[in-house]
Design an enzyme around this catalytic site. Structure first.
Site, mmCIF file in Angstrom:
data_model
loop_
_atom_site.group_PDB
_atom_site.id
_atom_site.type_symbol
_atom_site.label_atom_id
_atom_site.label_comp_id
_atom_site.label_asym_id
_atom_site.label_seq_id
_atom_site.Cartn_x
_atom_site.Cartn_y
_atom_site.Cartn_z
ATOM 1 N N SER A 45 -1.549 -2.708 -0.798
ATOM 2 C CA SER A 45 -0.389 -3.111 -1.597
ATOM 3 C C SER A 45 -0.759 -3.866 -2.863
ATOM 4 C CB SER A 45 0.560 -3.969 -0.753
ATOM 5 O OG SER A 45 -0.011 -5.231 -0.461
ATOM 6 N N SER A 197 4.203 -1.101 -1.907
ATOM 7 C CA SER A 197 4.197 -2.523 -1.568
ATOM 8 C C SER A 197 5.546 -2.935 -0.998
ATOM 9 C CB SER A 197 3.882 -3.365 -2.808
ATOM 10 O OG SER A 197 3.998 -4.742 -2.527
#
Length: 251
Positions: A45, A197
């Site tokens: 992420s 993310s």
């Protein structure tokens, strides 16, 4: 002339070894609680700033201490002691508000009182788009030597902090969002790998992060190994360690 038996020497040696181990554990506990704590990166992420397999030190003193600074996080007190405040652009480790047994690492984007919105993939802070410049692609090599090129941008926040983000998908799910109004005492966190993310844009899973949940600031990568490799397999280090990333500052 005095004589010391072998049994007494053995007992003394064991006791001395025990004291050394005890003192070492106390020192390690103090360092981990008040100075630095090691973390490793398990997901992508924060690519390309942080990679899967990076090991880094997080400074515990940067923002003061909450009960999350203590081993096992016993709820001995609320709030923060010697509190400092994160700045826009800091990369921080925090306890997930929805599950405070889980550590996340993201970049601070929104401060208390800010209005945050994504419009066509561009980050807007308080109704103003941030500076954003297209730079060379991020090239990722996967197993089997297959390479993937990912669009990369350099963003500059209003306070001058500059960093790179990845854009996996045009018109991704969170490229256009509502306006997020950051409450007092909270922060808005985002990953640099914007389309991959789970961060404050996902209110059901992360949302706004209270200052109390912040553990510390990411400072330095002290070890890094290729994704899929194991750090304990030292015989693979010559070709598995990312030597160029060792002892680099996290920005």
């Amino acid at each position: 002339m005095s004589v010391t038996s072998g049994a007494k020497r053995t007992e003394g040696g064991i006791a001395e070894t025990g004291r050394v181990i005890f003192h070492a554990l106390i020192i390690a506990l103090v360092i981990r609680t008040f100075l630095f704590q090691p973390f490793n990166i398990p997901s992508g992420s924060m690519k390309a700033t942080l990679l899967v397999g990076d090991y880094l030190f997080v400074s515990k003193y940067s923002y003061g201490y909450s009960h999350y600074s203590l081993p096992f996080s016993p709820p001995l007190f609320s709030g923060r002691i010697w509190s400092g405040t994160p700045e826009r652009g800091d990369i921080v480790v925090f306890r997930l508000p929805k599950d405070d047994s889980t550590d996340y690492i993201k970049r601070v984007i929104g401060l208390p009182g800010d209005r945050i919105q994504m419009i066509e993939g561009v980050l807007n802070i308080n109704e103003k788009p941030i500076e954003r410049e297209r730079i060379d692609d991020f090239v990722e090599t996967e197993e089997g030597s297959r390479t993937t090129r990912i669009k990369r941008w350099r963003e500059t926040l209003p306070n001058g902090v500059s960093y790179t983000t990845l854009d996996l998908i045009d018109n991704g799910f969170y490229d256009n969002t509502k306006v997020y109004e950051v409450p007092d005492g909270h922060y808005f966190m985002m990953g640099d790998n914007r389309d991959n993310s789970t961060d404050s844009r996902v209110e059901s899973q992360v949302g706004y992060v209270p200052l109390e949940n912040v553990v510390g600031r990411a400072q330095i990568i002290f070890f890094s190994i290729l994704e899929g490799e194991h750090a304990w397999q030292v015989w693979n280090w010559p070709w598995a360690v990312r030597w160029s990333r060792l002892f680099t500052i996290v920005r």
